[in-house]
Design a protein around this motif. Structure first.
Motif, PDB file in Angstrom:
ATOM      1  N   PHE A   3       5.927  -0.031 -25.480  1.00 43.21           N
ATOM      2  CA  PHE A   3       4.643   0.587 -25.135  1.00 43.21           C
ATOM      3  C   PHE A   3       4.612   0.737 -23.622  1.00 43.21           C
ATOM      4  CE2 PHE A   3       0.395   0.218 -23.483  1.00 43.21           C
ATOM      5  CZ  PHE A   3      -0.409   0.960 -24.330  1.00 43.21           C
ATOM      6  N   VAL A   4       4.514   1.983 -23.137  1.00 40.44           N
ATOM      7  CA  VAL A   4       4.482   2.235 -21.692  1.00 40.44           C
ATOM      8  C   VAL A   4       3.369   3.226 -21.385  1.00 40.44           C
ATOM      9  CG1 VAL A   4       5.749   3.018 -19.668  1.00 40.44           C
ATOM     10  CG2 VAL A   4       6.979   1.856 -21.506  1.00 40.44           C
ATOM     11  N   TYR A   5       2.461   2.835 -20.503  1.00 40.97           N
ATOM     12  CA  TYR A   5       1.398   3.736 -20.032  1.00 40.97           C
ATOM     13  C   TYR A   5       1.539   3.895 -18.522  1.00 40.97           C
ATOM     14  CZ  TYR A   5      -3.124   5.481 -18.523  1.00 40.97           C
ATOM     15  OH  TYR A   5      -4.111   6.221 -17.922  1.00 40.97           O
ATOM     16  N   GLN A   6       1.492   5.141 -18.054  1.00 44.21           N
ATOM     17  CA  GLN A   6       1.635   5.416 -16.625  1.00 44.21           C
ATOM     18  C   GLN A   6       0.562   6.386 -16.157  1.00 44.21           C
ATOM     19  OE1 GLN A   6       5.052   7.745 -15.353  1.00 44.21           O
ATOM     20  NE2 GLN A   6       5.257   6.520 -13.496  1.00 44.21           N
ATOM     21  N   ASP A   7      -0.058   6.047 -15.052  1.00 41.55           N
ATOM     22  CA  ASP A   7      -1.007   6.926 -14.361  1.00 41.55           C
ATOM     23  C   ASP A   7      -0.391   7.234 -13.002  1.00 41.55           C
ATOM     24  OD1 ASP A   7      -3.055   8.226 -13.076  1.00 41.55           O
ATOM     25  OD2 ASP A   7      -4.599   6.765 -13.586  1.00 41.55           O
ATOM     26  N   ALA A   8       0.287   8.399 -12.901  1.00 46.30           N
ATOM     27  CA  ALA A   8       1.043   8.758 -11.696  1.00 46.30           C
ATOM     28  C   ALA A   8       0.284   9.812 -10.891  1.00 46.30           C
ATOM     29  CB  ALA A   8       2.425   9.287 -12.078  1.00 46.30           C
TER      30      ALA A   8
ATOM     31  N   GLY B 173       0.782  -1.226   0.000  1.00 47.72           N
ATOM     32  CA  GLY B 173       0.000   0.000   0.000  1.00 47.72           C
ATOM     33  C   GLY B 173       0.814   1.276   0.000  1.00 47.72           C
ATOM     34  N   LYS B 174       2.108   1.176  -0.358  1.00 47.76           N
ATOM     35  CA  LYS B 174       2.966   2.356  -0.348  1.00 47.76           C
ATOM     36  C   LYS B 174       3.193   2.930  -1.746  1.00 47.76           C
ATOM     37  CE  LYS B 174       5.474   0.973   3.818  1.00 47.76           C
ATOM     38  NZ  LYS B 174       6.821   0.710   4.412  1.00 47.76           N
ATOM     39  N   TYR B 175       2.613   2.318  -2.747  1.00 50.17           N
ATOM     40  CA  TYR B 175       2.756   2.789  -4.123  1.00 50.17           C
ATOM     41  C   TYR B 175       1.383   2.755  -4.770  1.00 50.17           C
ATOM     42  CZ  TYR B 175       4.642   3.220  -8.868  1.00 50.17           C
ATOM     43  OH  TYR B 175       4.918   3.647 -10.147  1.00 50.17           O
ATOM     44  N   ARG B 176       0.899   3.932  -5.216  1.00 50.40           N
ATOM     45  CA  ARG B 176      -0.474   4.020  -5.707  1.00 50.40           C
ATOM     46  C   ARG B 176      -0.565   4.238  -7.203  1.00 50.40           C
ATOM     47  NH1 ARG B 176      -2.960   8.763  -3.110  1.00 50.40           N
ATOM     48  NH2 ARG B 176      -0.835   9.583  -3.180  1.00 50.40           N
ATOM     49  N   ASP B 177       0.556   4.410  -7.881  1.00 54.09           N
ATOM     50  CA  ASP B 177       0.528   4.637  -9.320  1.00 54.09           C
ATOM     51  C   ASP B 177       0.217   3.342 -10.067  1.00 54.09           C
ATOM     52  OD1 ASP B 177       1.209   7.163  -8.628  1.00 54.09           O
ATOM     53  OD2 ASP B 177       3.215   7.130  -9.512  1.00 54.09           O
ATOM     54  N   THR B 178      -0.173   3.516 -11.333  1.00 50.39           N
ATOM     55  CA  THR B 178      -0.418   2.383 -12.211  1.00 50.39           C
ATOM     56  C   THR B 178       0.477   2.521 -13.436  1.00 50.39           C
ATOM     57  OG1 THR B 178      -2.730   2.194 -11.510  1.00 50.39           O
ATOM     58  CG2 THR B 178      -2.124   1.169 -13.602  1.00 50.39           C
ATOM     59  N   GLU B 179       1.176   1.448 -13.768  1.00 49.30           N
ATOM     60  CA  GLU B 179       2.054   1.475 -14.939  1.00 49.30           C
ATOM     61  C   GLU B 179       1.944   0.150 -15.670  1.00 49.30           C
ATOM     62  OE1 GLU B 179       6.808   1.958 -16.011  1.00 49.30           O
ATOM     63  OE2 GLU B 179       5.933   3.104 -14.346  1.00 49.30           O
ATOM     64  N   LEU B 180       1.693   0.241 -16.976  1.00 50.86           N
ATOM     65  CA  LEU B 180       1.597  -0.929 -17.834  1.00 50.86           C
ATOM     66  C   LEU B 180       2.650  -0.794 -18.930  1.00 50.86           C
ATOM     67  CD1 LEU B 180      -2.294  -1.052 -18.276  1.00 50.86           C
ATOM     68  CD2 LEU B 180      -0.919  -2.361 -16.646  1.00 50.86           C
TER      69      LEU B 180
ATOM     70  N   LEU C 297      -0.743  16.839  -8.166  1.00 47.90           N
ATOM     71  CA  LEU C 297      -0.621  16.663  -9.611  1.00 47.90           C
ATOM     72  C   LEU C 297      -0.945  15.229  -9.998  1.00 47.90           C
ATOM     73  CD1 LEU C 297       0.335  18.161 -12.226  1.00 47.90           C
ATOM     74  CD2 LEU C 297       2.568  17.109 -11.841  1.00 47.90           C
ATOM     75  N   ILE C 298      -1.749  15.075 -11.048  1.00 44.77           N
ATOM     76  CA  ILE C 298      -2.083  13.782 -11.628  1.00 44.77           C
ATOM     77  C   ILE C 298      -1.634  13.799 -13.088  1.00 44.77           C
ATOM     78  CG2 ILE C 298      -3.919  12.156 -12.215  1.00 44.77           C
ATOM     79  CD1 ILE C 298      -5.564  13.346  -9.951  1.00 44.77           C
ATOM     80  N   VAL C 299      -0.807  12.839 -13.467  1.00 46.53           N
ATOM     81  CA  VAL C 299      -0.257  12.805 -14.829  1.00 46.53           C
ATOM     82  C   VAL C 299      -0.494  11.428 -15.434  1.00 46.53           C
ATOM     83  CG1 VAL C 299       1.774  13.113 -16.276  1.00 46.53           C
ATOM     84  CG2 VAL C 299       1.522  14.471 -14.205  1.00 46.53           C
ATOM     85  N   LYS C 300      -1.086  11.415 -16.622  1.00 46.31           N
ATOM     86  CA  LYS C 300      -1.276  10.192 -17.386  1.00 46.31           C
ATOM     87  C   LYS C 300      -0.459  10.310 -18.670  1.00 46.31           C
ATOM     88  CE  LYS C 300      -5.948   9.512 -15.567  1.00 46.31           C
ATOM     89  NZ  LYS C 300      -7.388   9.333 -15.901  1.00 46.31           N
ATOM     90  N   THR C 301       0.428   9.346 -18.899  1.00 49.82           N
ATOM     91  CA  THR C 301       1.360   9.429 -20.012  1.00 49.82           C
ATOM     92  C   THR C 301       1.408   8.124 -20.788  1.00 49.82           C
ATOM     93  OG1 THR C 301       2.754  10.930 -18.703  1.00 49.82           O
ATOM     94  CG2 THR C 301       3.723  10.001 -20.694  1.00 49.82           C
ATOM     95  N   LEU C 302       1.410   8.238 -22.103  1.00 48.57           N
ATOM     96  CA  LEU C 302       1.586   7.098 -22.992  1.00 48.57           C
ATOM     97  C   LEU C 302       2.802   7.354 -23.874  1.00 48.57           C
ATOM     98  CD1 LEU C 302       0.674   4.453 -24.411  1.00 48.57           C
ATOM     99  CD2 LEU C 302      -0.728   5.885 -25.920  1.00 48.57           C
ATOM    100  N   ASN C 303       3.765   6.431 -23.846  1.00 48.61           N
ATOM    101  CA  ASN C 303       4.946   6.501 -24.702  1.00 48.61           C
ATOM    102  C   ASN C 303       5.012   5.252 -25.574  1.00 48.61           C
ATOM    103  OD1 ASN C 303       6.479   8.970 -23.899  1.00 48.61           O
ATOM    104  ND2 ASN C 303       6.477   7.963 -21.905  1.00 48.61           N
ATOM    105  N   VAL C 304       5.144   5.454 -26.883  1.00 55.54           N
ATOM    106  CA  VAL C 304       5.298   4.350 -27.824  1.00 55.54           C
ATOM    107  C   VAL C 304       6.490   4.663 -28.723  1.00 55.54           C
ATOM    108  CG1 VAL C 304       4.243   2.963 -29.642  1.00 55.54           C
ATOM    109  CG2 VAL C 304       2.812   3.907 -27.816  1.00 55.54           C
ATOM    110  N   ASN C 305       7.434   3.724 -28.808  1.00 53.38           N
ATOM    111  CA  ASN C 305       8.616   3.883 -29.652  1.00 53.38           C
ATOM    112  C   ASN C 305       8.776   2.642 -30.508  1.00 53.38           C
ATOM    113  OD1 ASN C 305       9.764   6.409 -28.307  1.00 53.38           O
ATOM    114  ND2 ASN C 305       9.653   5.009 -26.578  1.00 53.38           N
ATOM    115  N   ALA C 306       9.030   2.840 -31.803  1.00 53.13           N
ATOM    116  CA  ALA C 306       9.202   1.720 -32.720  1.00 53.13           C
ATOM    117  C   ALA C 306      10.457   1.929 -33.556  1.00 53.13           C
ATOM    118  CB  ALA C 306       7.980   1.577 -33.633  1.00 53.13           C
TER     119      ALA C 306
END
Length: 322
Positions: free
Chosen positions: A131-136, A111-118, A158-167
């Protein structure tokens, strides 16, 4: 008589079924083996592992940082915000290139980390992508402006949602292997490098909760290329480094401050840079090493608002080939 015939037929079917299943799996194995080892590669430089099974353990650490600089009511300002680092443990198995893995985040369980990262990545000889998605939601940092004292930005502001895709697309796929450095599904035997084509996408939404709610939305698409090199200083060792800068060809960024929309000015050239590095040691039946992934984006101008995003990941791994 009917019961006897039924028993005979049942015994025949029971005896045939395992044979059919065994034959089916043998056929599938043969097809996978043929596909796995049938590659258009120069085996003097690149080869497949001799075994079919690979078991792997990984320890990952990743972090995110956002910096901004510009003018606010004709006052020059700077800010820096950083999310809590994420640490995960993962175990995986691979059979002839087909992989399955699972990971846990101890801090999340406690319960010490509340972010979501896929995250999802695939590294092929010719093509590959991240492919990296983060909801920090745990960013902390500071803000300072001319004539004002620096003040801290509290957690949960602050709430930040980020999607990074590199090919990428690799030109010298016969002698240079990206997966040899990053997924260990190949083995680099001699030093080789390659030019690469690259494309990048970043989409980000940030919301700052204060008296006047501030929102920032941006979408950036970049196209470019770079170079990657696998250096083999000694048998069993591999040092990898690559840099893939892409120039932003499409950018849409706007900020909502209170009830006012402010568009960030776009000026060419602005870039998204993806860097990777690795150190790998291959023994007879084991391998281990470290890898690094770095993503940097720079958008805007200092005479208005400039935003810099930094996303990084470090990985230590150990594997056994069976």
């Amino acid at each position: 008589m009917k019961k006897i015939l039924f028993c005979i037929l049942a015994n025949i079917l029971v005896s045939i079924a395992p044979l059919r299943a065994q034959s089916f799996f043998h056929c599938v194995d043969s097809i996978l083996t043929l596909h796995y080892y049938k590659s258009n590669i120069d085996t003097t430089y690149v080869t497949r592992p001799a075994t079919k099974w690979t078991l792997r353990a990984r320890f990952n650490v990743s972090g995110t940082q956002i910096e901004s600089e510009g003018l606010d009511n004709d006052l020059h300002f700077k800010s820096m915000m950083r999310a809590d680092n994420k640490m995960t443990l993962s175990l995986g198995a691979s059979y002839l290139g087909i992989s399955l893995s699972a990971s846990i985040n101890p801090a999340k369980l406690w319960g010490k980390y509340r972010d979501t990262e896929l995250s999802f990545n695939t590294y092929g000889r010719r093509f590959g992508f991240d492919f990296v998605y983060q909801d920090a939601r745990n960013f902390t940092g500071w803000y300072e402006a001319d004539g004002m004292e620096r003040f801290d930005i509290p957690e949960d502001a602050l709430i930040v949602k980020t999607l990074n895709v590199n090919a990428y697309y690799c030109f010298n796929s016969r002698r240079f292997s990206y997966p040899a450095a990053l997924s260990q599904s190949y083995i680099q035997r001699r030093s080789a490098g390659s030019f690469l084509l690259a494309s990048s996408l970043q989409s980000q939404s940030a919301t700052q909760k204060d008296e006047d709610e501030t929102r920032l939305k941006m979408t950036n698409i970049g196209i470019g290329g770079g170079y990657a090199y696998n250096y083999v200083p000694h048998r069993g060792w591999l040092l990898h480094i690559s840099a893939l800068p892409t120039f932003i060809v499409y950018s849409k960024t706007e900020a909502l401050v209170g009830d006012d929309y402010v568009s960030l000015k776009y000026h060419f050239p602005q870039v998204i840079i993806t860097g990777r590095g690795a150190v790998v040691h291959n023994a007879r039946s084991t391998f281990y090493g470290l890898s690094m992934h770095f993503n940097f984006t720079n958008v805007g101008q200092k005479d208005n608002i400039e935003v810099r995003n930094i996303k990084w990941r470090l990985r230590a791994f150990f594997g056994v080939r069976l």
